[in-house]
Each structure stands twice: as C-alpha cells, then as structure tokens.
Design a protein around this motif. Structure first.
Motif, PDB file in Angstrom:
ATOM      1  N   THR A 108       0.843  -1.182   0.000  1.00 14.06           N
ATOM      2  CA  THR A 108       0.000   0.000   0.000  1.00 14.06           C
ATOM      3  C   THR A 108       0.885   1.241   0.000  1.00 14.06           C
ATOM      4  O   THR A 108       1.969   1.251   0.583  1.00 14.06           O
ATOM      5  N   GLU A 109       0.398   2.269  -0.670  1.00 17.59           N
ATOM      6  CA  GLU A 109       1.125   3.528  -0.734  1.00 17.59           C
ATOM      7  C   GLU A 109       1.153   4.168   0.651  1.00 17.59           C
ATOM      8  O   GLU A 109       0.189   4.100   1.398  1.00 17.59           O
ATOM      9  N   CYS A 110       2.263   4.781   0.982  1.00 15.90           N
ATOM     10  CA  CYS A 110       2.442   5.401   2.295  1.00 15.90           C
ATOM     11  C   CYS A 110       1.923   6.834   2.254  1.00 15.90           C
ATOM     12  O   CYS A 110       2.546   7.713   1.662  1.00 15.90           O
ATOM     13  N   ASP A 111       0.764   7.055   2.900  1.00 12.19           N
ATOM     14  CA  ASP A 111       0.166   8.386   2.929  1.00 12.19           C
ATOM     15  C   ASP A 111       0.858   9.259   3.979  1.00 12.19           C
ATOM     16  O   ASP A 111       1.834   8.850   4.613  1.00 12.19           O
ATOM     17  N   LEU A 112       0.348  10.462   4.179  1.00 11.78           N
ATOM     18  CA  LEU A 112       0.976  11.406   5.107  1.00 11.78           C
ATOM     19  C   LEU A 112       1.030  10.850   6.529  1.00 11.78           C
ATOM     20  O   LEU A 112       2.039  11.004   7.228  1.00 11.78           O
ATOM     21  N   ALA A 113      -0.022  10.176   6.977  1.00 11.73           N
ATOM     22  CA  ALA A 113      -0.022   9.592   8.322  1.00 11.73           C
ATOM     23  C   ALA A 113       1.067   8.518   8.439  1.00 11.73           C
ATOM     24  O   ALA A 113       1.774   8.447   9.453  1.00 11.73           O
ATOM     25  N   CYS A 114       1.199   7.699   7.418  1.00 10.31           N
ATOM     26  CA  CYS A 114       2.236   6.667   7.376  1.00 10.31           C
ATOM     27  C   CYS A 114       3.623   7.305   7.398  1.00 10.31           C
ATOM     28  O   CYS A 114       4.504   6.883   8.157  1.00 10.31           O
ATOM     29  N   GLN A 115       3.827   8.332   6.580  1.00 11.19           N
ATOM     30  CA  GLN A 115       5.117   9.030   6.527  1.00 11.19           C
ATOM     31  C   GLN A 115       5.470   9.625   7.887  1.00 11.19           C
ATOM     32  O   GLN A 115       6.612   9.511   8.350  1.00 11.19           O
ATOM     33  N   THR A 116       4.487  10.233   8.517  1.00  5.49           N
ATOM     34  CA  THR A 116       4.708  10.853   9.827  1.00  5.49           C
ATOM     35  C   THR A 116       5.099   9.804  10.852  1.00  5.49           C
ATOM     36  O   THR A 116       6.034  10.000  11.637  1.00  5.49           O
ATOM     37  N   LYS A 117       4.413   8.666  10.855  1.00  9.28           N
ATOM     38  CA  LYS A 117       4.714   7.596  11.808  1.00  9.28           C
ATOM     39  C   LYS A 117       6.124   7.036  11.582  1.00  9.28           C
ATOM     40  O   LYS A 117       6.857   6.773  12.532  1.00  9.28           O
ATOM     41  N   ILE A 118       6.509   6.871  10.332  1.00  8.27           N
ATOM     42  CA  ILE A 118       7.861   6.382  10.017  1.00  8.27           C
ATOM     43  C   ILE A 118       8.911   7.361  10.544  1.00  8.27           C
ATOM     44  O   ILE A 118       9.902   6.955  11.164  1.00  8.27           O
ATOM     45  N   ILE A 119       8.695   8.637  10.318  1.00  7.44           N
ATOM     46  CA  ILE A 119       9.648   9.654  10.783  1.00  7.44           C
ATOM     47  C   ILE A 119       9.724   9.659  12.309  1.00  7.44           C
ATOM     48  O   ILE A 119      10.810   9.684  12.895  1.00  7.44           O
ATOM     49  N   LEU A 120       8.559   9.615  12.965  1.00  4.59           N
ATOM     50  CA  LEU A 120       8.535   9.613  14.437  1.00  4.59           C
ATOM     51  C   LEU A 120       9.183   8.349  15.004  1.00  4.59           C
ATOM     52  O   LEU A 120       9.994   8.424  15.940  1.00  4.59           O
ATOM     53  N   ASN A 121       8.841   7.192  14.461  1.00  2.84           N
ATOM     54  CA  ASN A 121       9.426   5.945  14.951  1.00  2.84           C
ATOM     55  C   ASN A 121      10.931   5.920  14.728  1.00  2.84           C
ATOM     56  O   ASN A 121      11.684   5.461  15.595  1.00  2.84           O
TER      57      ASN A 121
END
Length: 85
Positions: A8-21
């Motif tokens: 699945t494509e990584c939306d803004l919420a996904c991108q934010t979680k990756i950066i935070l993690n």
C-alpha cells in the motif's frame, strides 16, 4: 491504495509515523550509548552484561533488516549494513 508491488502507498499519516518511529529509535539508541559511556567512565560494574550484549546484537540485526527493507521500499539497491556510512 495498492502500489505496483502489491503493497500500500504510504500516505501522510504513514510518513509521519515512520519519521517519528525512526526518531524514537535513534533517540533511544543515542541515550543508551551515552549512558553506557558515562556509567563505565565512572567505574560502573554492570550486571548481566552478556545478556545485554545478546539483546543489543539482536536489536542491531533487526535495525539492519529495517534498513535493508526501507531502502528497498525507496528503490535503493546500493550497499546496506552495520558499517554503512
């Protein structure tokens, strides 16, 4: 939305979680390292050091796997690993 590779494509919420993690992982590792240096520099004697080494080796292996997978997700096919600079 599925991507070309069945993921699945990584939306803004996904991108934010990756950066935070990623920041959390880096912060924890940095804090631990600083604590170890200070502890040993001040004559600290550690209990269960071998178990800690085993746990840290597993964490390092997991992080290398994350690094390889993340780079694959970004289309990077160059070198990865523990000593990558």
């Amino acid at each position: 939305m599925p991507d070309d590779n069945g993921g699945t494509e990584c939306d803004l919420a996904c991108q934010t979680k990756i950066i935070l993690n990623g920041g959390n992982l880096a912060g924890i590792a940095t804090s631990n390292q600083q604590s170890f240096v200070s502890f040993f520099a001040n004559g600290g004697k550690m209990k269960h050091g071998q178990k800690l080494i085993e746990m840290m080796n597993k964490a390092e292996d997991d992080l290398v796997a994350i690094q390889k997978f993340a780079k694959d997700c970004m289309g990077y096919d160059g070198p990865t690993g523990r000593m990558l600079e």
